[in-house]
Design a protein around this motif. Structure first.
Motif, PDB file in Angstrom:
ATOM      1  N   CYS A   1       0.829  -1.219  -0.025  1.00 15.26           N
ATOM      2  CA  CYS A   1      -0.034   0.008  -0.039  1.00 15.26           C
ATOM      3  C   CYS A   1       0.857   1.294  -0.111  1.00 15.26           C
ATOM      4  N   THR A   2       1.829   1.314   0.767  1.00 17.07           N
ATOM      5  CA  THR A   2       2.983   2.428   0.780  1.00 17.07           C
ATOM      6  C   THR A   2       3.629   2.678  -0.593  1.00 17.07           C
ATOM      7  N   VAL A   3       4.055   1.619  -1.253  1.00 15.84           N
ATOM      8  CA  VAL A   3       4.909   1.419  -2.570  1.00 15.84           C
ATOM      9  C   VAL A   3       3.884   1.824  -3.721  1.00 15.84           C
ATOM     10  N   THR A   4       2.816   1.218  -3.862  1.00 18.89           N
ATOM     11  CA  THR A   4       1.820   1.410  -5.036  1.00 18.89           C
ATOM     12  C   THR A   4       1.712   2.707  -5.340  1.00 18.89           C
ATOM     13  N   ILE A   5       1.389   3.661  -4.416  1.00 23.72           N
ATOM     14  CA  ILE A   5       0.920   5.009  -4.662  1.00 23.72           C
ATOM     15  C   ILE A   5       2.137   5.699  -5.552  1.00 23.72           C
ATOM     16  N   LYS A   6       3.397   5.295  -5.050  1.00 21.82           N
ATOM     17  CA  LYS A   6       4.480   5.971  -5.591  1.00 21.82           C
ATOM     18  C   LYS A   6       5.019   5.376  -6.947  1.00 21.82           C
ATOM     19  N   ILE A   7       4.741   4.089  -7.342  1.00 18.74           N
ATOM     20  CA  ILE A   7       5.317   3.565  -8.570  1.00 18.74           C
ATOM     21  C   ILE A   7       4.070   3.233  -9.710  1.00 18.74           C
ATOM     22  N   SER A   8       2.755   3.344  -9.232  1.00 22.59           N
ATOM     23  CA  SER A   8       1.784   2.969  -9.987  1.00 22.59           C
ATOM     24  C   SER A   8       1.572   3.909 -11.298  1.00 22.59           C
ATOM     25  N   GLY A   9       1.968   5.022 -11.161  1.00 25.27           N
ATOM     26  CA  GLY A   9       1.796   5.802 -12.274  1.00 25.27           C
ATOM     27  C   GLY A   9       0.464   6.277 -12.364  1.00 25.27           C
ATOM     28  N   GLY A  10      -0.411   5.969 -11.493  1.00 26.56           N
ATOM     29  CA  GLY A  10      -2.041   5.957 -11.705  1.00 26.56           C
ATOM     30  C   GLY A  10      -2.633   5.056 -12.541  1.00 26.56           C
ATOM     31  N   LYS A  11      -1.814   3.716 -12.652  1.00 21.32           N
ATOM     32  CA  LYS A  11      -2.205   2.724 -13.356  1.00 21.32           C
ATOM     33  C   LYS A  11      -2.992   1.571 -12.495  1.00 21.32           C
ATOM     34  N   ASN A  12      -3.866   0.787 -13.012  1.00 19.73           N
ATOM     35  CA  ASN A  12      -4.339  -0.031 -11.948  1.00 19.73           C
ATOM     36  C   ASN A  12      -4.301  -1.850 -12.666  1.00 19.73           C
ATOM     37  N   ALA A  13      -3.255  -2.372 -12.095  1.00 21.43           N
ATOM     38  CA  ALA A  13      -2.802  -3.878 -12.867  1.00 21.43           C
ATOM     39  C   ALA A  13      -3.379  -4.739 -11.866  1.00 21.43           C
ATOM     40  N   ILE A  14      -4.439  -4.697 -11.319  1.00 23.65           N
ATOM     41  CA  ILE A  14      -4.997  -5.525 -10.260  1.00 23.65           C
ATOM     42  C   ILE A  14      -5.430  -6.923 -11.150  1.00 23.65           C
ATOM     43  N   THR A  15      -6.026  -6.695 -12.427  1.00 24.62           N
ATOM     44  CA  THR A  15      -6.249  -7.939 -13.121  1.00 24.62           C
ATOM     45  C   THR A  15      -4.947  -8.710 -13.348  1.00 24.62           C
ATOM     46  N   LEU A  16      -3.919  -8.182 -13.724  1.00 21.57           N
ATOM     47  CA  LEU A  16      -2.509  -8.983 -13.876  1.00 21.57           C
ATOM     48  C   LEU A  16      -2.348  -9.478 -12.563  1.00 21.57           C
ATOM     49  N   PHE A  17      -2.305  -8.853 -11.757  1.00 19.83           N
ATOM     50  CA  PHE A  17      -1.752  -9.340 -10.417  1.00 19.83           C
ATOM     51  C   PHE A  17      -2.812 -10.578  -9.727  1.00 19.83           C
TER      52      PHE A  17
END
Length: 302
Positions: A176-192
């Motif tokens: 949760c801490t890292v995602t907000i910094k490296i996601s670039g506003g993208k949502n890869a939840i399906t891939l995950f």
């Protein structure tokens, strides 16, 4: 419409919390209907398929590589630790203990966010986090109360599941801490979810778990669980990317209450007073933490 637009990420997070409240009950039920690894593999497969239908088939090239590699690894590891800690618990009550341990992650998320962002917050945040930890320990202690002896005895009964549950809490806080910094506003939840299901199927193939026996009841439970959990994580991932992580983490403290009530009813588990008291302590820690972070806005050094 403007209110929804302004607060949609908080609303996404709140809805995700409600959906997440069924996670413990569903994963434990599926582990009994199928097997710990196999049941989890089936559920994440259904969730992945549901997400592809609702959100479309993701294209890997559209996501930042650090997000895919780091975020994906953290997500998959977390889900496997959580699912197997619930599925491999000796009893349904012990599975609920695993869930409470996992719910340390909101406190850890707030703590990590403060450390990483060097946020200035009231010192009362730290004792409130300690109360949450104390509440979890009180749940695990059982009727014997809080003591090192009782805690160690309960953990020694099934140390692997306790280790996985605690590891899951730490890993998800980092995610949760890292995602907000490296996601670039993208949502890869399906891939995950696809990656999680694939990893679990590999584990299942290498395990000695038995084959599946499908019935109308087990198939219906699998379908509902997959859709509910997939929806919850999709909403949370959006909330984390666009919302206030400290506020969301604090609101997540309420998940143990909903989860405990739902799981105890769904799984027909009678809870001891000490367990319920522990859940209340986690909630009290949540309320204190929310109050001190709300009244004194953190200052973040850019």
């Amino acid at each position: 419409m403007s209110f929804l637009s302004k607060h949609k990420y908080i609303l996404f997070g709140m809805l995700a919390i409600l959906l997440w409240s069924s996670l413990t009950a569903f994963i434990r039920d599926l582990s009994e209907l199928f097997s710990p690894i196999g049941g989890a593999a089936l559920m994440y497969s259904v969730s992945a398929l549901f997400l592809m239908i609702v959100m479309g088939i993701p294209k890997i090239k559209n996501f930042p590589k650090p997000y895919l590699i780091i975020g994906g690894a953290l997500f998959v590891t977390y889900e496997i630790c959580l699912a197997l800690s619930l599925g491999m618990a000796n009893t349904r009550l012990q599975a609920m203990e695993m869930a409470i341990i996992n719910y340390l992650w909101p406190a850890l998320t707030i703590l990590l966010t403060i450390i990483v962002n060097r946020s200035k917050v009231s010192f009362l945040v730290y004792p409130s986090i300690a109360i949450a930890f104390f509440g979890v320990a009180w749940c695990i202690g059982g009727d014997q109360g809080l003591s090192v002896t009782s805690l160690m005895a309960n953990i020694a009964d099934n140390p692997l599941t306790y280790l996985m549950a605690f590891s899951a809490a730490i890993i998800w806080a980092i995610y949760c801490t890292v995602t907000i910094k490296i996601s670039g506003g993208k949502n890869a939840i399906t891939l995950f979810f696809i990656a999680t299901a694939s990893t679990l199927w590999l584990q299942y193939a290498l395990s000695d778990e038995p084959g599946f026996t499908f019935t109308t009841q087990s198939s219906f439970t699998l379908l509902i669980a997959g859709i509910v959990i997939g929806s919850g994580y999709a909403l949370w991932n959006q909330a984390v990317i666009g919302g206030n992580i400290i506020l969301l983490g604090t609101l997540s403290y309420f998940t143990p209450i909903f989860s405990t009530v739902f799981a105890s009813i769904y799984l027909s588990v009678a809870l001891a007073d000490s367990f319920l008291q522990g859940v209340v302590l986690v909630t009290i820690g949540s309320l204190i933490c929310f109050w001190v972070t709300r009244t004194k806005k953190p200052v973040v050094d850019n």
